[in-house]
Design a protein around this motif. Structure first.
Motif, PDB file in Angstrom:
ATOM      1  N   UNK A 137      -0.495  11.129  13.213  1.00 48.16           N
ATOM      2  CA  UNK A 137      -1.698  10.479  14.178  1.00 48.16           C
ATOM      3  C   UNK A 137      -2.021   9.446  13.938  1.00 48.16           C
ATOM      4  N   UNK A 138      -2.098   9.133  12.580  1.00 46.52           N
ATOM      5  CA  UNK A 138      -2.735   7.708  12.304  1.00 46.52           C
ATOM      6  C   UNK A 138      -1.498   6.472  12.443  1.00 46.52           C
TER       7      UNK A 138
ATOM      8  N   UNK B 228      -8.623  -2.391  11.597  1.00 43.10           N
ATOM      9  CA  UNK B 228      -8.751  -1.169  10.704  1.00 43.10           C
ATOM     10  C   UNK B 228      -9.814  -0.297  11.154  1.00 43.10           C
ATOM     11  N   UNK B 229     -10.986  -1.145  11.465  1.00 43.35           N
ATOM     12  CA  UNK B 229     -12.240  -0.630  11.860  1.00 43.35           C
ATOM     13  C   UNK B 229     -12.214   0.168  13.071  1.00 43.35           C
ATOM     14  N   UNK B 230     -11.626  -0.283  13.977  1.00 46.43           N
ATOM     15  CA  UNK B 230     -11.147   0.149  15.358  1.00 46.43           C
ATOM     16  C   UNK B 230     -10.331   1.480  15.225  1.00 46.43           C
ATOM     17  N   UNK B 231      -9.422   1.381  14.319  1.00 42.99           N
ATOM     18  CA  UNK B 231      -8.615   2.537  14.138  1.00 42.99           C
ATOM     19  C   UNK B 231      -9.534   3.659  13.641  1.00 42.99           C
ATOM     20  N   UNK B 232     -10.520   3.472  12.691  1.00 43.89           N
ATOM     21  CA  UNK B 232     -11.270   4.763  12.290  1.00 43.89           C
ATOM     22  C   UNK B 232     -12.271   5.072  13.171  1.00 43.89           C
ATOM     23  N   UNK B 233     -12.793   4.147  14.103  1.00 42.10           N
ATOM     24  CA  UNK B 233     -13.739   4.366  15.126  1.00 42.10           C
ATOM     25  C   UNK B 233     -12.981   5.625  16.214  1.00 42.10           C
ATOM     26  N   UNK B 234     -11.772   5.037  16.626  1.00 44.81           N
ATOM     27  CA  UNK B 234     -10.988   5.813  17.450  1.00 44.81           C
ATOM     28  C   UNK B 234     -10.458   7.259  16.932  1.00 44.81           C
TER      29      UNK B 234
ATOM     30  N   UNK C 149     -15.285  10.099   2.980  1.00 42.93           N
ATOM     31  CA  UNK C 149     -14.346   9.891   4.116  1.00 42.93           C
ATOM     32  C   UNK C 149     -13.818   8.679   4.321  1.00 42.93           C
ATOM     33  N   UNK C 150     -14.593   7.532   3.846  1.00 42.42           N
ATOM     34  CA  UNK C 150     -14.082   6.070   3.936  1.00 42.42           C
ATOM     35  C   UNK C 150     -12.951   5.974   2.839  1.00 42.42           C
TER      36      UNK C 150
ATOM     37  N   UNK D 139      -9.744  -1.891  -0.662  1.00 44.87           N
ATOM     38  CA  UNK D 139      -9.636  -3.350  -0.166  1.00 44.87           C
ATOM     39  C   UNK D 139      -8.430  -3.702   0.325  1.00 44.87           C
ATOM     40  N   UNK D 140      -7.353  -3.512  -0.371  1.00 47.20           N
ATOM     41  CA  UNK D 140      -6.137  -3.946   0.140  1.00 47.20           C
ATOM     42  C   UNK D 140      -5.449  -3.000   1.385  1.00 47.20           C
ATOM     43  N   UNK D 141      -5.620  -1.641   1.028  1.00 43.84           N
ATOM     44  CA  UNK D 141      -5.030  -0.824   2.183  1.00 43.84           C
ATOM     45  C   UNK D 141      -5.924  -0.212   3.131  1.00 43.84           C
ATOM     46  N   UNK D 142      -7.422  -0.201   2.656  1.00 42.07           N
ATOM     47  CA  UNK D 142      -8.383   0.464   3.769  1.00 42.07           C
ATOM     48  C   UNK D 142      -9.106  -0.741   4.510  1.00 42.07           C
ATOM     49  N   UNK D 143      -8.992  -2.125   4.021  1.00 40.39           N
ATOM     50  CA  UNK D 143      -9.400  -3.313   4.594  1.00 40.39           C
ATOM     51  C   UNK D 143     -10.817  -3.474   4.207  1.00 40.39           C
ATOM     52  N   UNK D 144     -11.520  -2.715   3.215  1.00 36.96           N
ATOM     53  CA  UNK D 144     -13.028  -2.709   3.031  1.00 36.96           C
ATOM     54  C   UNK D 144     -13.130  -4.204   2.219  1.00 36.96           C
ATOM     55  N   UNK D 145     -14.499  -4.742   2.741  1.00 34.60           N
ATOM     56  CA  UNK D 145     -14.911  -5.976   2.064  1.00 34.60           C
ATOM     57  C   UNK D 145     -15.362  -5.354   0.550  1.00 34.60           C
ATOM     58  N   UNK D 146     -15.786  -6.573  -0.186  1.00 31.57           N
ATOM     59  CA  UNK D 146     -16.266  -6.254  -1.643  1.00 31.57           C
ATOM     60  C   UNK D 146     -17.734  -5.566  -1.449  1.00 31.57           C
ATOM     61  N   UNK D 147     -18.477  -5.596  -0.540  1.00 33.05           N
ATOM     62  CA  UNK D 147     -19.727  -5.077  -0.403  1.00 33.05           C
ATOM     63  C   UNK D 147     -19.282  -3.694  -0.033  1.00 33.05           C
TER      64      UNK D 147
END
Lengths: 99, 193
Positions: B33-34, B61-67, B82-83, B153-161
């Motif tokens: 699905x993803x 990435x953000x859009x993927x999770x929003x959708x 979840x994140x 960070x690398x796979x999830x695309x999350x920032x440091x913060x």
């Protein structure tokens, strides 16, 4: 790697990072006190840190997205290969023409 | 771009919940699905891309999770969890994808031959995510937090913060752990060349 050993490496590595090259020498000689393996490990990590540059700085999704799209453009249309049309059988893709 | 069918959103949310509660079979059903959503978004984003503009991966990435996730269904307490699961899932999807590409390129036997290419990863050319995935698994055996930080960070695309917030540690700690993990992984992957 043993987790305790890694903890020890981390502690010294972290402090060494904040020091200048000259200060590091003295600090490492002191902090590793006779443990040559420990010192080698930390020095090699410090060197890797210098070389790593932009390694892993762009998220994986970036090139994955490009590869996915590139792969879809260059791979032969699987639904046609093996099909028979009139007296011919399609065996492979020779080239692709972009119009 | 067509919308993600509502049924899929509820299905992924349900599956993610099931997975977070320990149902491993849910993961097997989540991956396709993803994967499908990522392909759809990748095509969409790359079509819009103009020369000189970099791909907006965070947006992607953000859009993927929003959708994919019906967020109102997820309680605030579960958000961090979840994140973190989403990053883990993205890792699985991208590594599976890379494994398939390698198999196509070199034949199935070559998967284990093509070990590391840190330079390639650094320049985003040859994405040896398979070797990186193995190295990350090894890192997790002695430093789970560092491995998790790289995953986020690398796979999830999350920032440091964002990573700091999710893991409930300071951004400075994330930065230091990230930098050390980066050095270790770089060294491990360079050795394989």
């Amino acid at each position: 790697m043993d987790a305790n050993r890694w903890g020890q490496i981390k502690q010294i590595y972290d402090r060494a990072l904040d020091l200048s090259r000259e200060e590091r020498e003295t600090f490492l000689a002191d902090a590793c006190a006779g443990d040559d393996d420990l010192r080698r490990e930390i020095e090699s990590l410090l060197a890797a840190h210098e070389d790593a540059g932009t390694f892993l700085q762009s998220p994986a999704v970036e090139f994955a997205a490009r590869e996915v799209v590139a792969g879809e453009v260059t791979s032969p249309a699987p639904q046609l290969i093996g099909r028979e049309l009139a007296n011919y059988r399609i065996v492979s893709l020779l080239s692709r023409i972009f119009l | 771009m067509e919308n993600t069918p509502a049924a899929d959103i509820f299905e992924t949310t349900r599956l993610l919940k099931a997975w977070s509660e320990g149902d491993e079979t849910a993961l097997e059903r989540l991956v396709p699905l993803v994967d499908a959503e990522m392909r759809r978004l990748a095509r969409h984003y790359l079509r819009q891309e103009r020369p000189g503009h970099i791909l907006q991966t965070t947006a992607l990435v953000n859009e993927a999770w929003v959708r994919l996730i019906n967020w109102p269904d997820v309680s605030w307490q579960n958000r961090a969890h979840f994140i973190s699961l989403a990053a883990q899932l993205m890792r699985r999807v991208l590594v599976d994808e890379a494994r398939r590409r390698q198999a196509q390129k070199y034949g199935a036997d070559a998967i284990h031959v093509s070990l590391a290419n840190a330079e390639g990863i650094a320049h985003g050319k040859s994405a040896d995510l398979v070797a990186l995935d193995d190295a990350l698994n090894e890192l997790a055996t002695f430093d789970e937090r560092q491995s998790k930080i790289v995953e986020m960070r690398f796979f999830g695309g999350l920032s440091l913060e964002e990573t700091a917030e999710t893991l409930k540690i300071s951004a400075r700690t994330v930065q230091r752990e990230w930098s050390m993990a980066q050095a270790w992984l770089y060294r491990e992957l360079s050795r394989g060349v």
